[in-house]
Structures are given as C-alpha cells and as structure tokens.
Scaffold this active site. Structure first.
Site, PDB file in Angstrom:
ATOM      1  N   ASP A 103       0.872  -1.165   0.000  1.00 42.57           N
ATOM      2  CA  ASP A 103       0.000   0.000   0.000  1.00 42.57           C
ATOM      3  C   ASP A 103       0.918   1.226   0.000  1.00 42.57           C
ATOM      4  OD1 ASP A 103      -2.339   1.625   0.449  1.00 42.57           O
ATOM      5  OD2 ASP A 103      -1.715   1.776   2.542  1.00 42.57           O
ATOM      6  N   ASP A 153      -0.136   5.087   1.281  1.00 42.15           N
ATOM      7  CA  ASP A 153      -0.381   5.925   2.464  1.00 42.15           C
ATOM      8  C   ASP A 153      -0.266   5.124   3.755  1.00 42.15           C
ATOM      9  OD1 ASP A 153      -1.093   8.754   2.109  1.00 42.15           O
ATOM     10  OD2 ASP A 153      -2.635   7.994   0.754  1.00 42.15           O
TER      11      ASP A 153
END
Length: 244
Positions: A28, A30
């Site tokens: 991922d 963020d």
C-alpha cells in the site's frame, strides 16, 4: 499517526515459510511507505473546520481512524456529505490538493523501508504499489520517496471495478506482475487494505503507523510490525531466504 504499538503479544515468532520461494511483494502507499496519515488528518481538519462541519469543532484522530483512514474518496464523500455526494467529491478534491501541498515538504520513508527495497531488488522480486489514493497523490508520494523506478506497477483502486476493501486491486496486481498469490506478500496499514489483501488470498503484514493493533487484528493480518526495521520482520525474511 501515533505509531500505535500494542502489538499482538501472542504472536511471538511468526512464520511465512509457506510463501517460499517468494515471487513478489505488494505495498500500500499511504501509511505503509510513509507515515502520511497525520498530514491527511491536518488537511481534513482545516477544510472541514472552514465549512463548519461538526459545528466547527475539528475532527479528532479517533474520528479519522474510524471513518476515514484507508477509505476511497467516494466512501468519504458519502460519509461527510450524505445528502450531497457531488459536493462531497468536490470537497475531497480540494482536500487532496491541500494534502499534496503539505506532503511534498514533509514526506519521508518509514524506518527500514529503504533497507527492505534493497533486499527486494537484490533478490529480483517483483513489486507493485496498490493504493486507494488518487493518482496524483500516489505518483507524488512514490516520487518524493525515490521509489518511482522501484515499483514495476502502480495499481489504483479508482481504476479497478471496486477499490479496497474489495480484493480486486490486489488481484489486478498479481495479474499485471504475472505472479501467484501463493508466493506473494502484502504490506498494509489499514483495516480496509488488510481485508483486501486477505480476501485476495495473500498473507498481509500490518503496520501500526496509524491504527491500533487491536483494530488491525480484526482484519486478520499474518502479524503486525511497527516499521520495516522491526526484528520480527527480518526474522521472517531470513527464514524465507533459507527456504528458497
């Protein structure tokens, strides 16, 4: 955020030896490559206060973690503006512009990330970023972290039929990289992201950068770490090396 560290005590020595030989690692963006959630919170607080949301009282970290973190902007717009979603989407665009302005000056990789990227490159593993973030945000963060050439693909939730927590973005990453879920590992920091990776059939290592361990464990990660310098992670990677 706070670097929540109430890691699950029962998981003293995790193993992912079933992944050997490891083919790929998916990240991922963020909160997983960098601790960006505090910057998102600042941007939301500032703009929501301007429009008098919550009677002008700034949203707190608890509200952010429970309602916003890890979610796609379409969900956030509906939550914040249930009677005017188009206004909510416009608000989210304004918030993202403010976020990009702030994050460009403040972003830095999580501890141990650069060491991990070198470990991945040295072993010739495939890698992709899989994110619900808008394209402009994802490209900016990856560029500012010096990872543009590292990632072989960037999968956006907005370009899939459904964003996370649907498994679609992770399944698309497997397809693009031409790797199997049986030999691929995922790093995530949100409930939404962990659920997506698990639903796609892969073990997910959760990072406690922005969410309490007790919350993340509900999504059933393989185990949790504070950052990429965590000895628990390197013990698992060493075991995978020995099994490959």
């Amino acid at each position: 955020m706070n670097g929540f560290s109430d890691l699950n005590p029962s998981e003293s020595k995790p193993s992912l030896s079933q992944l050997a030989p490891l083919e790929a690692i998916l990240f991922d963006v963020d909160g997983t490559l960098c601790d960006s959630d505090p910057i998102h919170l600042i941007a939301f607080q500032e703009l929501l206060q301007e429009i008098g949301f919550n009677n002008g009282v700034p949203i707190d970290e608890k509200f952010f973690v429970e309602n916003i973190a890890g979610k796609h902007n379409s969900e956030i717009a509906l939550l914040l503006f249930p009677d005017d979603v188009s206004r909510g989407l416009k608000f989210c665009d304004e918030k993202e512009a403010l976020y990009r302005k702030i994050v460009a000056e403040k972003i830095k990789p999580l501890d141990g990330l650069i060491k991990l990227t070198k470990w991945i490159e040295d072993r010739g593993l495939k890698r992709a970023a899989v994110t619900n973030a808008p394209k402009e945000n994802a490209e900016l963060m990856i560029s500012k972290l010096g990872l543009t050439d590292f990632f072989q693909a960037v999968i956006l939730g907005s370009e899939c039929e459904f964003p996370k927590p649907h498994p679609g973005p992770y399944l698309k990453a497997l397809e693009v990289l031409n790797v199997s879920k049986e030999h691929t590992l995922v790093f995530e920091d949100s409930i939404s992201g962990i659920k997506a990776g698990v639903a796609a059939g892969m073990p997910v290592i959760g990072l406690t950068t922005g969410n309490p361990a007790s919350l993340l464990m509900q999504a059933k990660p393989a185990f949790l770490i504070e950052n990429y310098a965590d000895p628990k992670l390197w013990a698992v990677l060493e075991e995978l090396d020995n099994k490959s």
